[in-house]
Design an enzyme around this catalytic site. Structure first.
Site, PDB file in Angstrom:
ATOM      1  N   LYS A 278       0.925  -1.181  -0.159  1.00  0.00           N
ATOM      2  CA  LYS A 278      -0.042   0.066  -0.004  1.00  0.00           C
ATOM      3  C   LYS A 278       0.836   1.282   0.042  1.00  0.00           C
ATOM      4  CE  LYS A 278      -3.809   1.990   2.522  1.00  0.00           C
ATOM      5  NZ  LYS A 278      -4.686   2.146   1.386  1.00  0.00           N
TER       6      LYS A 278
HETATM    7  C1  LIG Z   1      -6.631   0.454  -3.657  1.00  0.00           C
HETATM    8  C2  LIG Z   1      -7.219  -0.174  -2.538  1.00  0.00           C
HETATM    9  N1  LIG Z   1      -7.887  -1.231  -2.582  1.00  0.00           N
HETATM   10  C3  LIG Z   1      -8.310  -1.946  -1.440  1.00  0.00           C
HETATM   11  C4  LIG Z   1      -8.398  -1.257  -0.456  1.00  0.00           C
HETATM   12  C5  LIG Z   1      -9.327  -1.802   0.760  1.00  0.00           C
HETATM   13  O1  LIG Z   1      -8.322  -2.028   1.895  1.00  0.00           O
HETATM   14  P1  LIG Z   1      -8.771  -2.294   3.343  1.00  0.00           P
HETATM   15  O2  LIG Z   1      -9.846  -3.191   3.486  1.00  0.00           O
HETATM   16  O3  LIG Z   1      -7.683  -2.933   4.022  1.00  0.00           O
HETATM   17  O4  LIG Z   1      -8.961  -0.950   3.985  1.00  0.00           O
HETATM   18  C6  LIG Z   1      -8.071   0.186  -0.144  1.00  0.00           C
HETATM   19  C7  LIG Z   1      -8.052   0.815   0.962  1.00  0.00           C
HETATM   20  O5  LIG Z   1      -7.181   0.723   1.816  1.00  0.00           O
HETATM   21  C8  LIG Z   1      -7.214   0.656  -1.327  1.00  0.00           C
HETATM   22  O6  LIG Z   1      -6.714   2.038  -1.319  1.00  0.00           O
END
Ligand SMILES: Cc1ncc(COP(=O)(O)O)c(C=O)c1O
Length: 314
Positions: free
Chosen positions: A159
């Site tokens: 991320k």
């Molecule tokens: C590109 C992306 N995909 C998926 C998610 C969902 O991830 P999470 O459930 O860990 O917040 C996020 C958010 O963090 C994101 O930015």
């Protein structure tokens, strides 16, 4: 929307005031996007405030840093404790938490390794990302003309801040054209995810989400939903999703820490199912909200109590 300021930000092991959390314009992160981050939510439950899946978020933060050869000088446990201390210090009940690990100020070359690695934790009150009504009514989305980065370009299991230049293109295009969100396809034209959410489709009673190899983030809400489906005995699978399945699925929903569980009403102006929240989405949503508000037992140990003193603000 400007961020509602809170009192304290945690920086490299110490609390500093919100206004002092500044970096130099020539910090490596500014030119090259060299940061990894998290988005975490703290909920007000029937038994006091609690952070949702804190350990998993901090582990993903460390994993993201590891992919980019960033040495984070704090353990997962230390970061978890710091998050709880931060929410307490800011006297918040419910809030959004943003941990950031960035390459700081030292060298302006592309190789970041002489630059310091700085760790910040901030939090502030934040409501529903796609609007309060979205949860029950659903939102209208489009398939983006922008793809997710191909494998061997920007790793999507991290991320990383730089990934969100791609997300910004998806989001801006969608909103400019009157949609709440854009769904990106991967380099081969298979469904990947939203600009800031994972995606699920429900077809013939099976709940399906793209595998991580389709350039999707290993979302913690995604994992939560898969776990809840297994608890319910609802068949759930990671499966490649062709674009057109979005149009003919019985239900489609987005999920993420910010968006929580948001049904889709239409994709590319084509009605999804009956054109609103479907029954399986509703069942998963209800269970999710019952657990995070403490109305149902936290049977998976997903909530870390904050211990906010009484009189805290929301
Ligand atoms: C590109 C992306 N995909 C998926 C998610 C969902 O991830 P999470 O459930 O860990 O917040 C996020 C958010 O963090 C994101 O930015």
């Amino acid at each position: 929307m400007s961020i509602p300021k809170t009192e304290k930000i945690w920086c490299n092991g110490k609390f500093i005031s919100w206004d002092d959390a500044k970096i130099h314009v020539l910090s490596h992160v500014v030119s090259y996007g060299s940061a990894v981050f998290e988005g975490v939510r703290c909920y007000e439950t029937a038994n006091g405030s609690a952070v949702f899946r804190l350990t998993e978020h901090m582990q993903r933060l460390i994993n993201s840093a590891h992919i980019y050869r960033m040495d984070v000088p704090f353990s997962v446990e230390e970061l978890c404790q710091a998050v709880l201390d931060l929410v307490r210090a800011n006297k918040l009940n419910a809030c959004y938490i943003r941990p950031i690990v960035l390459r700081g100020y030292e060298d302006v070359g592309v190789d970041p390794r002489t630059c310091p690695v700085d760790v910040y934790l901030a939090c502030w009150p934040w409501g529903k990302y796609l609007g309060a009504e979205a949860m029950s009514e659903g939102v209208d989305v489009c398939v983006s003309s922008w793809n997710r980065p191909a494998p061997n370009t920007l790793p999507q299991m991290a991320k990383a801040a730089a990934n969100y230049m791609n997300s910004q293109l998806i989001k801006m295009e969608a909103k400019t054209n009157g949609y709440a969100e854009g769904i990106a396809l991967d380099v081969n034209g298979h469904v990947s995810e939203g600009s800031g959410e994972n995606i699920f489709v429900v077809t013939n009673g099976t709940v399906i989400t793209p595998p991580l190899a389709n350039s999707s983030l290993p979302g913690i809400t995604r994992n939560t939903i898969m776990t809840l489906c297994r608890d319910f005995g609802i068949p759930v699978a990671e499966q490649v999703i062709p674009r057109e399945m979005l149009y003919i699925a019985d239900e489609v929903f987005l999920c993420g820490t910010a968006a929580e569980i948001t049904p889709l009403r239409s994709v590319d102006r084509i009605k999804v199912g009956a054109g609103g929240r479907g029954p399986i989405t509703e069942r998963i949503q209800e269970e999710f909200f019952a657990i995070i508000t403490g109305k149902k037992p936290d049977r998976h140990g997903w909530l870390s109590p904050v211990g906010v003193p009484s009189g805290a603000v929301r």
